[in-house]
Design an enzyme around this catalytic site. Structure first.
Site, mmCIF file in Angstrom:
data_model
loop_
_atom_site.group_PDB
_atom_site.id
_atom_site.type_symbol
_atom_site.label_atom_id
_atom_site.label_comp_id
_atom_site.label_asym_id
_atom_site.label_seq_id
_atom_site.Cartn_x
_atom_site.Cartn_y
_atom_site.Cartn_z
ATOM 1 N N SER A 218 38.971 79.161 22.290
ATOM 2 C CA SER A 218 39.536 80.190 23.010
ATOM 3 C C SER A 218 39.943 81.030 21.963
ATOM 4 O O SER A 218 39.030 81.497 21.048
ATOM 5 C CB SER A 218 40.600 79.855 23.844
ATOM 6 O OG SER A 218 40.995 80.642 24.713
ATOM 7 N N ASP B 8 36.373 79.322 29.379
ATOM 8 C CA ASP B 8 37.230 78.853 28.347
ATOM 9 C C ASP B 8 36.943 77.590 28.005
ATOM 10 O O ASP B 8 36.909 76.434 28.723
ATOM 11 C CB ASP B 8 38.630 79.151 28.740
ATOM 12 C CG ASP B 8 39.451 79.101 27.513
ATOM 13 O OD1 ASP B 8 39.339 78.033 26.732
ATOM 14 O OD2 ASP B 8 40.416 80.102 27.593
#
Length: 289
Positions: free
Chosen positions: A41, A166
């Site tokens: 991320s 993500d």
């Protein structure tokens, strides 16, 4: 300085990573190199910025760019670009003629093994990408974007016919410590974006997550399982720290959330990250040496 036996592991956390951008700044300022670098991320953004050796970009990405109206907000959300306009943040701003161009040449010349992770939206499983998986700058930026894509807040990118979200939603829980171990390392500098002792709570309304993500059920299930996975990896890091194998950085003055876009607050977080890193620098050097 080359710490070739140490892996740098960087936790994500959205704009909370403005704080750990201060850590990246100081590592670059002192020309510190590692044997392996990995993140998920926002930690993936740190990873590629660090390996491009661009001290200015490591700051701009989490302060100026994040607070720029072009990078998101409610108007962007209503236009279908996402609360964070990640297409602009990664693929447009990072292009050679973009607002903060990414130094692809320097990145490719650095031989350091690295890893970023995203989550397949169809299976909920992590996919790990290393240097050999990036065809060109656009491919790198799109995969870094994928690692950071929160469904609902951002449009979901497609890569080679597969949707990705993500990387923190997969089996890593957002902490690439096992990937670093699997790469052969037993000594780690870990940059965390949550305070020491943080335990991720279970999702309070799993049924709502399944409803909102009914078109991507594997993502909903990954989101529900994430707290247990995150906490297990965090415990692993605690054990490595207790055995002396890991030095772990925890922010001690973090006051922003992962969706923060206020320039003053982001800059303050960055300054606090720099200041804390400087205070702890001697212990970092003792560990890395």
């Amino acid at each position: 300085m080359l710490a070739k036996d140490v892996a740098l592991v960087i936790e994500g956390g959205g704009m909370r990573n403005a704080y750990t951008a201060g850590c990246i700044d100081q590592l670059l300022a002192h020309d510190v190199h590692f044997g392996w670098v990995g993140g998920v991320s926002a930690g993936a953004s740190h990873t590629v910025n660090f390996l491009s050796h661009d001290r200015q970009r490591s700051r701009l990405s989490f302060v100026e760019l994040a607070s720029d109206p072009k990078s998101g907000g409610m108007k962007s959300m209503l236009r279908g670009k996402g609360y964070f306009n990640v297409e602009y943040i990664y693929e447009t701003a990072g292009a050679p003629d973009g607002d903060i161009p990414f130094d692809w040449a320097t990145f490719t010349q650095d031989p350091t093994p690295m890893c970023i992770a995203a989550t397949r939206a169809d299976t909920g499983e992590n996919v790990f990408w290393g240097r050999e998986d990036f065809r060109d700058l656009n491919d790198l930026m799109r995969k870094t974007r994928a690692s950071s894509t929160l469904p609902g807040l951002m449009p979901v990118p497609e890569i080679d016919g597969v949707e990705y979200v993500d990387g923190a939603l997969g089996e890593t829980g957002g902490l690439l410590i096992q990937a670093a171990i699997d790469a052969g390392f037993d000594k780690f500098l870990v940059l965390r974006s949550k305070p020491r002792g943080y335990v991720r709570p279970e999702l309070s309304r799993p049924a709502l997550a399944r409803k909102l993500l009914r078109k991507r059920p594997a993502v909903a299930e990954a989101m529900i399982r994430r707290p247990a996975r995150y906490n297990a990896e965090a415990k692993k890091i605690d054990e490595l720290e207790a055995s002396g194998q890991a030095l772990v950085f925890y922010p001690d003055n973090l006051s922003i959330e992962n969706t923060e876009r206020n320039r003053e607050k982001l800059e303050n977080a960055w300054n606090c990250g720099v200041a804390q890193t400087k205070r702890e620098w001697n212990s970092w050097m003792e560990f890395l040496n």
